[in-house]
Design a protein around this motif. Structure first.
Motif, mmCIF file in Angstrom:
data_model
loop_
_atom_site.group_PDB
_atom_site.id
_atom_site.type_symbol
_atom_site.label_atom_id
_atom_site.label_comp_id
_atom_site.label_asym_id
_atom_site.label_seq_id
_atom_site.Cartn_x
_atom_site.Cartn_y
_atom_site.Cartn_z
ATOM 1 N N LYS A 633 61.577 42.260 82.135
ATOM 2 C CA LYS A 633 63.016 42.981 82.415
ATOM 3 C C LYS A 633 62.586 44.220 83.368
ATOM 4 N N GLU A 634 63.753 44.794 83.818
ATOM 5 C CA GLU A 634 63.444 45.778 84.717
ATOM 6 C C GLU A 634 62.969 47.199 84.069
ATOM 7 N N LYS A 635 63.464 47.386 82.663
ATOM 8 C CA LYS A 635 62.800 48.609 81.934
ATOM 9 C C LYS A 635 61.411 48.576 82.024
ATOM 10 N N GLU A 636 60.818 47.163 81.514
ATOM 11 C CA GLU A 636 59.452 47.217 81.342
ATOM 12 C C GLU A 636 58.699 47.112 82.777
ATOM 13 N N ARG A 637 59.272 46.893 83.904
ATOM 14 C CA ARG A 637 58.686 46.914 85.088
ATOM 15 C C ARG A 637 58.564 48.316 85.645
ATOM 16 N N LYS A 638 59.594 48.989 85.328
ATOM 17 C CA LYS A 638 59.630 50.376 85.847
ATOM 18 C C LYS A 638 58.832 51.280 84.768
ATOM 19 N N GLN A 639 58.585 51.050 83.612
ATOM 20 C CA GLN A 639 57.801 51.733 82.925
ATOM 21 C C GLN A 639 56.091 51.709 83.245
ATOM 22 N N ARG A 640 55.953 50.421 83.557
ATOM 23 C CA ARG A 640 54.646 50.250 84.299
ATOM 24 C C ARG A 640 54.104 50.983 85.426
ATOM 25 N N ILE A 641 55.276 51.143 86.358
ATOM 26 C CA ILE A 641 54.900 51.704 87.494
ATOM 27 C C ILE A 641 54.620 53.257 87.065
ATOM 28 N N LEU A 642 55.732 53.791 86.251
ATOM 29 C CA LEU A 642 55.879 55.085 85.879
ATOM 30 C C LEU A 642 54.525 55.818 85.262
ATOM 31 N N TRP A 643 53.920 54.663 84.362
ATOM 32 C CA TRP A 643 52.769 54.931 83.656
ATOM 33 C C TRP A 643 51.588 55.486 84.503
ATOM 34 N N GLN A 644 51.727 54.620 85.337
ATOM 35 C CA GLN A 644 50.580 55.043 86.485
ATOM 36 C C GLN A 644 50.624 56.157 87.145
ATOM 37 N N MET A 645 51.654 56.326 87.532
ATOM 38 C CA MET A 645 52.374 57.762 88.238
ATOM 39 C C MET A 645 52.024 59.041 87.319
ATOM 40 N N LYS A 646 52.289 58.846 86.175
ATOM 41 C CA LYS A 646 51.872 59.836 85.230
ATOM 42 C C LYS A 646 50.499 60.274 85.040
ATOM 43 N N VAL A 647 49.694 59.153 84.889
ATOM 44 C CA VAL A 647 48.238 59.173 84.833
ATOM 45 C C VAL A 647 47.481 59.863 85.994
ATOM 46 N N TYR A 648 47.937 59.470 87.226
ATOM 47 C CA TYR A 648 47.391 60.338 88.361
ATOM 48 C C TYR A 648 47.973 61.672 88.519
ATOM 49 N N LEU A 649 48.954 61.919 87.555
ATOM 50 C CA LEU A 649 49.542 63.343 87.800
ATOM 51 C C LEU A 649 49.105 64.311 86.714
ATOM 52 N N LEU A 650 49.131 63.454 85.394
ATOM 53 C CA LEU A 650 48.634 64.404 84.209
ATOM 54 C C LEU A 650 47.088 64.613 84.135
ATOM 55 N N ILE A 651 46.384 63.612 84.320
ATOM 56 C CA ILE A 651 45.072 63.619 83.960
ATOM 57 C C ILE A 651 44.268 64.922 84.634
ATOM 58 N N PRO A 652 44.668 64.938 86.197
ATOM 59 C CA PRO A 652 44.055 66.123 86.857
ATOM 60 C C PRO A 652 44.642 67.641 86.373
ATOM 61 N N LEU A 653 46.064 67.415 85.989
ATOM 62 C CA LEU A 653 46.654 68.784 85.423
ATOM 63 C C LEU A 653 45.884 68.994 84.103
ATOM 64 N N ILE A 654 45.843 68.076 83.136
ATOM 65 C CA ILE A 654 45.078 68.615 82.129
ATOM 66 C C ILE A 654 43.659 68.954 82.011
ATOM 67 N N ALA A 655 43.062 68.506 83.107
ATOM 68 C CA ALA A 655 41.406 68.973 83.376
ATOM 69 C C ALA A 655 41.477 70.178 83.756
ATOM 70 N N GLY A 656 42.439 70.422 84.942
ATOM 71 C CA GLY A 656 42.447 71.763 85.403
ATOM 72 C C GLY A 656 43.065 72.841 84.335
ATOM 73 N N SER A 657 44.234 72.441 83.617
ATOM 74 C CA SER A 657 44.512 73.474 82.405
ATOM 75 C C SER A 657 43.555 74.055 81.362
ATOM 76 N N VAL A 658 43.003 72.714 80.983
ATOM 77 C CA VAL A 658 41.697 73.063 80.203
ATOM 78 C C VAL A 658 40.436 74.252 80.520
ATOM 79 N N GLY A 659 40.373 73.858 81.765
ATOM 80 C CA GLY A 659 39.154 74.698 82.508
ATOM 81 C C GLY A 659 39.749 76.137 82.711
ATOM 82 N N GLY A 660 41.369 76.130 83.146
ATOM 83 C CA GLY A 660 41.914 77.386 83.444
ATOM 84 C C GLY A 660 41.911 78.112 82.201
#
Length: 715
Positions: A633-660
């Motif tokens: 389904k389109e929803k599942e295909r879209k969620q799969r891509i968005l999950w990877q985009m969020k990982v590349y965004l959120l993990i660095p932000l969380i790491a920087g925020s904790v240190g901050g």
């Protein structure tokens, strides 16, 4: 073992000779295979040109990365050279600007160079990977290996030169703009050297060339594989994942983080740039170990196969994705933990504003620069000159400055330090010697000579009971010198009587002494001929009379010229209006400089995230088409891509925020913020974090929209 070796000696030599013969045959075979006596046809060059045009997107990304690096390098190096000319001089301009700008851009130059090398290395690695298929096919069809290297180098050099011709002029404009902003902040009191010159241009170009060479050198294996590899499945082969000793990796990361926090918590070392390397390295260990542990743990759960298509990039390209996440986390750490605090502190609103007995008090070392002694302890310079007063004088000064007055309760030889600096200045300590844990101070002025083996008696260790930050008499040296050291009334009275008697007994000798006699006196006595002023005078003058008073008191500089021989910035008197102007100018500079740094690092972070999304787009497009044909389904295909985009965004932000959060809290504590100032800082930081978070949210939404359009677009 010797007997066994003798028994197998003939077999070992025979195997060695066979391997040598085999190696020789392989070299001859490669020589024959690569031998091409003729010339390439015209069609070959057409293929090369078409291939060059086909990869215009990848070349555009490489060129943009190189342009960004050229711009950053030129601006940082130009401002560094500009301030070095001032700080290296001996005029009034160097006194006004101080050392902060010079050292800031010196340290920033190293950080930008390292981050630029990492960015260029990652971009070149991706660029080579995108071209490998075509180069491999041409090698299989008969193209010589060295020809493939030449073709790639021509493309690389052309893109690098294009970036140079675009990036350096932009950098010149940015450096000139920053220079004008800094000069405006000093309100006409200083004229900065030009930001654009032939020397600065040459150094900027040289640094850029070195950067591009290093970026390619770190991709040596990838580069050589362009002409050697004939395996068409090399790029899709699974990387070896971190599986063993995951707990040790995470424990090592936590250990480095804890060590940096403890070390950073010592006021003498707070905001030392080198300490930040420990949490950054700890972040790498935590990312690698944590990601490996998460992937290994998922293999034992039922969701492993259900979500395998979503997480397969981290199983398949473990180290590459870890490297990208680490680089982006390092950028976020520098933004949120290192440079945001001084920027926000300089953006906070703050007020820049009789006769009191005093004695001069000198620390054994008065600079935060680290020097290697290379042998026995030397006489260190500069020594820190401060003002010792009684608790009664301290309470009177505090009351007149409008602060709440509370007794310190000093007993015996306990001391209280008042750091004379504003909110925008980094943490300072009263004595910077060696470990910075013990405070060695003597009553009196600096000594040009003393027995360094007996420094503990000459500069005794003092008991610092408490510290605070305030401007009771003026922040004339922003916490490096002329701080107040408060003694109990009884202890101060004893010291003051001794110092005034000593000065009185030696005053006639001082009046008749020349410069040579003054300088040589400590060699014989291990004391100065006199030990500095014994009265602190704070004068409140009618408006408009301060300049006339400064002219009337100008004779003191000539009469007490000996007192300025150790440090020309120490004056017999200071003008409050000039101090306020200088302090406001320095705050303006701090805000401008750190604002520029934050913008620079943010652009690098946004660019790297965009590059990572563009790198994955073709893979997502192919996978989306395949899964669409399989009926997902389109929803599942879209969620799969968005999950990877969020990982590349959120993990660095969380790491920087904790240190901050951690290092900002330690910095605020070390800078001796009051409760009111902490609340004010939290409000300013909240606005900054909201704006910064909104920037990344908008960037994510923009990429979300564009990526889905791209992957759904029919070829």
């Amino acid at each position: 073992m010797i007997v066994l070796y003798l028994e197998q000696k003939d077999e070992i030599e025979e195997e060695y000779q066979k391997s040598k013969v085999q190696e020789k045959e392989e070299k001859e075979h490669l020589k024959r295979a690569n031998y091409f006596p003729g010339k390439y046809s015209r069609n070959f060059y057409q293929v090369i040109r078409k291939n060059f045009r086909y990869h215009w997107k990848e070349q555009g990304v490489l060129t943009l990365a190189a342009i960004l690096s050229a711009v950053c390098l030129y601006i940082v190096l130009a401002v560094y050279q500009m301030t070095e000319q001032i700080y290296g001089g001996k005029g009034d301009q160097s006194l006004l600007m101080g050392e902060g700008l010079y050292r800031l851009f010196r340290d920033l130059g190293m950080i930008v160079m390292v981050l630029s090398i990492l960015m260029i290395t990652i971009i070149i690695s991706w660029y080579i990977k995108e071209q490998k298929k075509e180069f491999r096919l041409m090698v299989i069809l008969g193209m010589r290996r060295h020809t493939s290297y030449r073709i790639f180098l021509v493309e690389y050099i052309l893109n690098s030169l294009l970036a140079l011709f675009i990036g350096i002029p932009i950098g010149m404009g940015g450096a000139a703009l920053l220079r004008n902003q800094l000069e405006q902040g000093y309100q006409g009191n200083i004229s900065l050297p030009p930001a654009v010159s032939l020397k600065q241009f040459g150094i900027g170009v040289l640094a850029y060339v070195i950067l591009m060479i290093l970026g390619l050198a770190f991709n040596q294996d990838n580069f050589l594989s362009l002409g050697r590899s004939t395996d068409r499945n090399e790029e899709i082969r699974k990387e070896k994942r971190l599986r063993e000793r995951l707990g040790r990796w995470m424990a090592g990361g936590l250990f480095l983080y804890l060590v940096s926090m403890v070390w950073f918590g010592v006021r003498g070392w707070t905001e030392t740039m080198g300490i930040y390397l420990l949490p950054i390295l700890g972040t790498f260990f935590l990312l690698a170990g944590g990601l490996g542990f998460w992937l290994k743990r998922r293999e034992k759960k039922e969701t492993y196969y259900r979500q395998l298509l979503t997480t397969v990039p981290f199983y398949h390209r473990f180290w590459r994705n870890t490297g990208v996440l680490f680089y982006m986390a390092a950028l976020q750490f520098f933004i949120l933990a290192v440079f945001s605090t001084p920027f926000l502190s300089s953006a906070m609103r703050q007020d820049i504003d009789g006769m009191y007995p005093m004695v001069r008090m000198t620390s054994i070392y008065g600079s935060d620069k680290l020097y290697a002694w290379g042998g026995t302890r030397p006489v260190q310079w500069p020594q820190g000159q401060h003002i010792a007063i009684s608790e009664s004088s301290y309470l009177s000064l505090k009351e007149k400055a409008g602060y709440d007055v509370e007794p310190l309760g000093l007993t015996g030889e306990e001391m209280h330090v008042v750091c004379q600096q504003d909110l925008s200045v980094k943490t300072h300590t009263i004595d910077w010697d060696t470990s910075r844990l013990k405070k060695h101070l003597r009553f009196g002025q600096p000594l040009s000579y003393y027995n360094t083996g007996d420094y503990r008696n000459i500069y005794p260790e003092r008991e610092i009971k408490s510290e605070e930050r305030a401007s009771l008499i003026g922040s004339f040296h922003q916490g490096m010198q002329e701080n107040l050291i408060v003694l109990s009334d009884t202890y101060f009275d004893t010291v003051w009587k001794e110092m005034t008697k000593y000065n009185r007994d030696h005053w006639e000798e001082r009046e008749s002494a020349d410069v040579k006699e003054w300088r040589m006196y400590p060699y014989a006595e291990e004391k100065n001929m006199t030990e500095g002023p014994t009265m602190l005078v704070c004068m409140e003058l009618p408006e408009g009379k301060s300049r006339q008073a400064a002219e009337d008191l100008g004779y003191l500089r000539e009469k007490y010229v000996f007192d300025q021989m150790w440090d020309r910035t120490i004056q017999p008197f200071y003008e409050k209006s000039q101090m306020m102007s200088n302090t406001e100018s320095e705050i303006w500079f701090t805000r401008t400089a750190y604002g520029f740094i934050l913008i620079l690092l943010t652009v690098m972070a946004v660019f790297q995230y965009t590059v990572k999304i563009k790198e994955e787009e073709n893979v997502w497009r192919w996978e989306n088409a395949f899964l669409k044909q399989m009926g997902m389904k389109e929803k599942e295909r879209k969620q799969r891509i968005l999950w990877q985009m969020k990982v590349y965004l959120l993990i660095p932000l969380i790491a920087g925020s904790v240190g901050g959060v951690i290092f900002t809290a330690l910095t605020v504590r070390a800078r001796l913020f009051t409760v009111r100032e902490v609340l004010q800082y939290m409000g300013t930081a909240g606005i900054f974090c909201a704006a910064y978070g909104l920037l990344w949210l908008l960037l994510y939404l923009l990429h979300k929209r564009n990526v889905w359009r791209y992957v759904e677009k029919e070829k």
